[in-house]
Design a protein around this motif. Structure first.
Motif, short mmCIF file in Angstrom:
data_model
loop_
_atom_site.label_atom_id
_atom_site.label_comp_id
_atom_site.label_asym_id
_atom_site.label_seq_id
_atom_site.Cartn_x
_atom_site.Cartn_y
_atom_site.Cartn_z
N THR A 165 0.80 -1.21 0.00
CA THR A 165 0.00 0.00 0.00
C THR A 165 0.84 1.27 0.00
OG1 THR A 165 -1.71 1.21 1.23
CG2 THR A 165 -0.14 -0.06 2.53
N ARG A 166 0.28 2.33 -0.58
CA ARG A 166 0.92 3.63 -0.50
C ARG A 166 0.83 4.20 0.91
NH1 ARG A 166 -0.70 3.06 -5.71
NH2 ARG A 166 0.48 4.15 -7.35
N ARG A 167 -0.18 3.79 1.64
CA ARG A 167 -0.38 4.30 3.01
C ARG A 167 0.16 3.30 4.02
NH1 ARG A 167 -6.57 6.78 2.64
NH2 ARG A 167 -6.13 8.29 0.97
N MET A 168 1.46 3.09 3.97
CA MET A 168 2.06 2.09 4.85
C MET A 168 2.06 2.56 6.30
SD MET A 168 6.13 2.42 4.05
CE MET A 168 6.97 4.03 4.15
N THR A 169 2.00 1.58 7.18
CA THR A 169 2.10 1.86 8.61
C THR A 169 3.56 1.77 9.03
OG1 THR A 169 1.88 -0.46 9.26
CG2 THR A 169 -0.17 0.79 8.94
N ALA A 170 3.83 2.11 10.29
CA ALA A 170 5.19 1.96 10.81
C ALA A 170 5.62 0.50 10.73
CB ALA A 170 5.25 2.48 12.24
N TYR A 171 4.69 -0.41 11.00
CA TYR A 171 4.97 -1.85 10.90
C TYR A 171 5.34 -2.23 9.48
CZ TYR A 171 3.71 -6.84 10.48
OH TYR A 171 3.69 -8.18 10.19
N GLY A 172 4.57 -1.75 8.51
CA GLY A 172 4.85 -2.06 7.12
C GLY A 172 6.20 -1.52 6.67
N LYS A 173 6.53 -0.32 7.10
CA LYS A 173 7.81 0.28 6.73
C LYS A 173 8.96 -0.53 7.30
CE LYS A 173 10.42 4.61 6.94
NZ LYS A 173 10.41 6.04 7.33
N GLN A 174 8.82 -0.94 8.56
CA GLN A 174 9.88 -1.70 9.21
C GLN A 174 10.09 -3.05 8.54
OE1 GLN A 174 9.00 -2.54 13.29
NE2 GLN A 174 11.05 -3.29 13.77
N VAL A 175 9.01 -3.77 8.29
CA VAL A 175 9.11 -5.09 7.67
C VAL A 175 9.68 -4.98 6.26
CG1 VAL A 175 7.80 -7.07 6.82
CG2 VAL A 175 7.25 -6.09 9.04
N THR A 176 9.19 -4.00 5.49
CA THR A 176 9.68 -3.82 4.12
C THR A 176 11.17 -3.55 4.09
OG1 THR A 176 7.55 -2.94 3.41
CG2 THR A 176 9.45 -2.43 2.03
N ALA A 177 11.63 -2.65 4.95
CA ALA A 177 13.04 -2.30 4.97
C ALA A 177 13.91 -3.50 5.31
CB ALA A 177 13.28 -1.17 5.96
N GLN A 178 13.49 -4.27 6.29
CA GLN A 178 14.29 -5.41 6.71
C GLN A 178 14.28 -6.53 5.66
OE1 GLN A 178 12.69 -6.27 10.60
NE2 GLN A 178 14.10 -4.88 11.60
N LEU A 179 13.12 -6.83 5.12
CA LEU A 179 13.04 -7.85 4.08
C LEU A 179 13.85 -7.47 2.85
CD1 LEU A 179 9.30 -9.03 3.96
CD2 LEU A 179 11.29 -10.46 4.44
N ALA A 180 13.62 -6.26 2.36
CA ALA A 180 14.28 -5.82 1.13
C ALA A 180 15.79 -5.78 1.28
CB ALA A 180 13.75 -4.44 0.72
N ALA A 181 16.27 -5.25 2.39
CA ALA A 181 17.71 -5.14 2.59
C ALA A 181 18.36 -6.52 2.71
CB ALA A 181 18.00 -4.32 3.85
#
Length: 386
Positions: A140-156
């Motif tokens: 989603t474009r409207r990510m939550t703090a949880y979504g941002k954290q998970v995305t950053a860790q997974l992607a990296a």
């Protein structure tokens, strides 16, 4: 996991010749005619073979080949106003190149999908998108703090494991995925819903030069096509089509990320989803994918690699060594976990002045000790996704 029967493009589309077509200028010129999309271009390829002939054909012949009257008239108007080479010249001004279905540079995994674009426009180096090492991360474009954290860790972590991450460079999860990969010095591909002349959204414009250093930008839309709402659901099939698997991090029930998941199902590709709270609107789409058996639940990069049967060395999954914190920094760190904490709560727990905590957090973020999730929420930067 349920999959729909997929009719691959190779069963019904012309076979690639393994070379750049000599009539490439006509491919680009025709695709630049307003209203002439991929379906019509395929019809012209089937009918004429040589698109140089199609570019010169009468309106009647174009309509007989499947073009609408408006498109046929548009072709006639376009060739009166400019040569076929003009569209290639415009593309070159934006440092892009056209890759036709025939070209050996066309991604082979994209050829397999039911409705591949006959022509793609590329900036940067697309060779990083090797099929067996490419995954999409969307949300989603409207990510939550949880979504941002998970995305950053997974992607990296996936980037450090040698995978190329594909996304749409949209605000929210997409942009965060690109950013995390680039910070980890990995490779990434952004699929746009506009021509190469326009950066959309402008808020992510700083990502563009970084992406071009380590990957590529891809679009099926010619120079001059703006970011119309109907373009983005269509481009999502390219995001999933370039990828071995699509990972959905956060997606409300009406999210465009679910369109990407639907395309992945049609393309017989793997779908992975990050579970979230049953009370979080941003996780309703991902939770539904999991509950319906359409996606495999993943909570770490290891889950992703296991699902895709990709083996990597332990060293590739290790996080960078963190800088040793000072005494004051340790006083703040002891209260931070992987659960987002507001700075006001951190000030209270650390028993330090607010200005001091703010200054410490700014320095600690540069050191890689903490992560700022936005809206004054912070988490420890200790590795969680391994």
């Amino acid at each position: 996991m349920a999959r729909r029967e997929s009719l691959f493009a190779a069963d019904r589309l012309p076979a690639p010749s393994g070379r750049t077509p000599e009539d490439l200028a006509a491919w680009v010129a025709l695709s630049s005619v307003p209203g002439l999309g991929s379906a019509t271009l395929w019809n012209l390829i089937r009918a004429f073979g040589d698109l140089g002939v199609a570019w010169s054909a009468s309106a009647a012949r174009l309509q007989a080949a499947g073009a609408t009257p408006a498109v046929a008239k548009g072709v006639e108007t376009a060739r009166r106003e400019q040569s076929a080479d003009h569209a290639l010249e415009e593309l070159a001004k934006h440092h892009g190149r056209a890759i036709a279905w025939h070209d050996p540079a066309y991604p082979p995994q994209l050829r397999e999908i039911p409705d591949p674009p006959p022509l793609i426009y590329v900036k940067g180096d697309l060779t990083c998108a090797e099929y067996q090492r490419t995954v999409a991360i969307v949300g989603t474009r409207r990510m939550t703090a949880y979504g941002k954290q998970v995305t950053a860790q997974l992607a990296a972590t996936l980037a450090r494991a040698g995978l190329c991450v594909v996304s749409g460079m949209a605000a929210g999860i997409d942009g965060e995925a690109h950013r995390a990969v680039l910070d980890a010095e990995g490779a990434t591909v952004a699929v746009w819903g506009t021509g190469l002349h326009e950066i959309y959204p402008r808020a992510n414009r700083r990502l563009v030069p970084r992406i071009l250093e380590r990957g590529a930008i891809v679009t099926e839309y010619p120079v001059g096509v703006r970011g119309l709402p109907e373009n983005f659901p269509q481009r999502n099939r390219i995001i999933s089509g370039l990828s071995l698997a699509t990972i959905v991090v956060e997606a409300p029930l009406e999210s465009g990320a679910l369109h990407t998941a639907r395309y992945a199902i049609e393309q017989n590709r793997e779908i992975l989803a990050v579970p979230g709270s049953v009370f979080a609107a941003a996780s309703r789409g991902t939770n539904r994918l999991i509950n319906r058996g359409e996606a495999r639940a993943v909570t770490s990069a290891e889950d992703v690699l296991e699902a895709l049967q990709i083996a990597v060395s332990p060293e590739q999954l290790e996080m960078p060594q963190l800088v040793k914190p000072t005494t004051e920094e340790r006083a703040v760190l002891r209260h931070l976990t992987t659960d987002p904490m507001h700075i006001d709560e951190l000030v209270r727990l650390a028993a330090l002045p607010a200005f001091r905590v703010s200054a410490l957090l700014a320095v600690m973020e540069v050191k890689g000790l903490v992560r700022n999730l936005g809206s004054a929420h912070y988490v420890t930067a200790q590795p969680q996704v391994q």
